[in-house]
Motif scaffolding. Structure first.
Motif, PDB file in Angstrom:
ATOM      1  N   LYS A  81      -6.397  -2.648  -1.217  1.00  0.00           N
ATOM      2  CA  LYS A  81      -5.686  -4.216  -1.785  1.00  0.00           C
ATOM      3  C   LYS A  81      -5.917  -4.665  -2.434  1.00  0.00           C
ATOM      4  O   LYS A  81      -7.498  -5.164  -2.586  1.00  0.00           O
ATOM      5  N   GLY A  94      -1.590  -7.035  -3.297  1.00  0.00           N
ATOM      6  CA  GLY A  94      -1.133  -6.303  -3.583  1.00  0.00           C
ATOM      7  C   GLY A  94      -1.783  -5.163  -3.364  1.00  0.00           C
ATOM      8  O   GLY A  94      -3.006  -4.635  -3.737  1.00  0.00           O
ATOM      9  N   GLN A 107       1.786  -3.189  -5.508  1.00  0.00           N
ATOM     10  CA  GLN A 107       2.673  -2.867  -4.282  1.00  0.00           C
ATOM     11  C   GLN A 107       2.921  -3.760  -2.855  1.00  0.00           C
ATOM     12  O   GLN A 107       2.124  -3.715  -2.572  1.00  0.00           O
ATOM     13  N   TRP A 108       3.935  -4.843  -2.559  1.00  0.00           N
ATOM     14  CA  TRP A 108       3.081  -5.650  -1.500  1.00  0.00           C
ATOM     15  C   TRP A 108       4.453  -6.001  -0.069  1.00  0.00           C
ATOM     16  O   TRP A 108       5.696  -5.536  -0.833  1.00  0.00           O
ATOM     17  N   THR A 124      10.450  -4.917  -0.043  1.00  0.00           N
ATOM     18  CA  THR A 124       8.415  -4.535  -0.395  1.00  0.00           C
ATOM     19  C   THR A 124       8.816  -4.486  -2.391  1.00  0.00           C
ATOM     20  O   THR A 124       9.508  -4.338  -2.910  1.00  0.00           O
TER      21      THR A 124
END
Length: 143
Positions: A81, A94, A107-108, A124
């Motif tokens: 992260k 993310g 990505q988160w 997402t």
């Protein structure tokens, strides 16, 4: 150069202050351990002459909370992260999902209003940032 003997270790930062203190910050494609720092410190000291100049030398590895400064640092952090601040001040948190020569991908998950009806849905999100769009990146220690 000393680091040629340690191909998996690379220089992140070097500072020499007016009071002749030298600070060397290293990172590696894997981990940089204390033995690496000691060996590199000794190799640097051998190449400097204390009889000519008095100095202090500190060799350390970049800490987890240290900002990433080089593209090479991103590769070993795939899957971790990140907190990324863009050059226009936007903040993204993310998981680092991809690193390319000129960019990274994060990505988160986030909650958003449903497109139809009441309530929220988890979606997402993905964001690609070019390296020249990044002001600062830190590895987050807690999820």
């Amino acid at each position: 150069m000393v680091l040629r003997e340690y191909p998996r270790v690379f220089l992140v930062d070097l500072k020499v202050s007016a009071d002749k203190s030298i600070k060397v910050i290293l990172d590696g494609d894997e981990e940089v351990n204390i033995k690496d720092c000691i060996n590199i410190s000794r190799a640097i000291e051998v190449s400097l002459d204390r009889d000519e100049e008095d100095f202090s030398l500190e060799v350390a590895s970049a800490g987890v909370g240290s900002p990433l400064k080089l593209a090479r640092q991103y590769y070993k952090n795939l899957g971790r992260k990140m907190e990324v601040i863009s050059t226009n001040g936007l903040k993204f948190e993310g998981v680092l999902t991809n690193v390319k020569e000129d960019s990274i991908a994060l990505q988160w998950k986030q909650r958003e209003p449903k497109p139809i009806g009441k309530g929220k849905v988890t979606v997402t999100k993905n964001k690609t940032l070019m390296f020249d769009e990044i002001s600062q990146t830190k590895v987050m220690t807690k999820f």
